[in-house]
Scaffold this motif. Structure first.
Motif, PDB file in Angstrom:
ATOM      1  N   CYS A  16       0.834  -1.202   0.000  1.00  0.00           N
ATOM      2  CA  CYS A  16       0.000   0.000   0.000  1.00  0.00           C
ATOM      3  C   CYS A  16       0.872   1.257   0.000  1.00  0.00           C
ATOM      4  CB  CYS A  16      -0.943  -0.009   1.198  1.00  0.00           C
ATOM      5  SG  CYS A  16      -2.220   1.254   1.102  1.00  0.00           S
ATOM      6  N   TRP A  61      -3.635  -6.067   1.736  1.00  0.00           N
ATOM      7  CA  TRP A  61      -3.336  -4.866   0.960  1.00  0.00           C
ATOM      8  C   TRP A  61      -4.627  -4.089   0.704  1.00  0.00           C
ATOM      9  CZ3 TRP A  61      -1.005  -5.115  -4.675  1.00  0.00           C
ATOM     10  CH2 TRP A  61      -0.745  -3.832  -5.136  1.00  0.00           C
ATOM     11  N   GLU A  64      -5.749  -2.106   3.714  1.00  0.00           N
ATOM     12  CA  GLU A  64      -4.935  -0.893   3.859  1.00  0.00           C
ATOM     13  C   GLU A  64      -5.326   0.146   2.817  1.00  0.00           C
ATOM     14  OE1 GLU A  64      -2.656  -0.044   6.229  1.00  0.00           O
ATOM     15  OE2 GLU A  64      -3.353  -1.886   7.193  1.00  0.00           O
ATOM     16  N   TYR A  65      -5.545  -0.308   1.605  1.00  0.00           N
ATOM     17  CA  TYR A  65      -5.942   0.569   0.497  1.00  0.00           C
ATOM     18  C   TYR A  65      -7.271   1.268   0.820  1.00  0.00           C
ATOM     19  CZ  TYR A  65      -7.621   1.768  -4.235  1.00  0.00           C
ATOM     20  OH  TYR A  65      -8.118   2.414  -5.337  1.00  0.00           O
TER      21      TYR A  65
END
Length: 69
Positions: A16, A61, A64-65
């Motif tokens: 990220c 990921w 987090e994105y």
């Protein structure tokens, strides 16, 4: 910290940070594997990757994105 295939959450954070504008759900597993292998702190056997491990990394990921959006 040295990253291995089992560090899905930490790898997700690193990806990220490296690719903040890339939606993880658009990344194919073959490309995801290459991105993980290219991380500076990643040190594990490339052959040890598997679909479940890559899926866990992709989901970490993505979390987090989503938080960064």
């Amino acid at each position: 910290m040295t990253l291995t295939w089992n560090h899905a959450e930490d790898i997700g954070i690193a990806l990220c940070e490296q690719y903040p504008d890339l939606d993880p759900l658009t990344v194919r597993f073959t490309d995801l594997r290459e991105k993980v292998l290219a991380l500076p702190n990643f040190s594990d056997d490339p052959a040890a990757s598997s679909e479940p491990k890559l899926e866990a990394i992709q989901m970490a990921w993505y979390e987090e994105y989503q938080d960064a959006q």
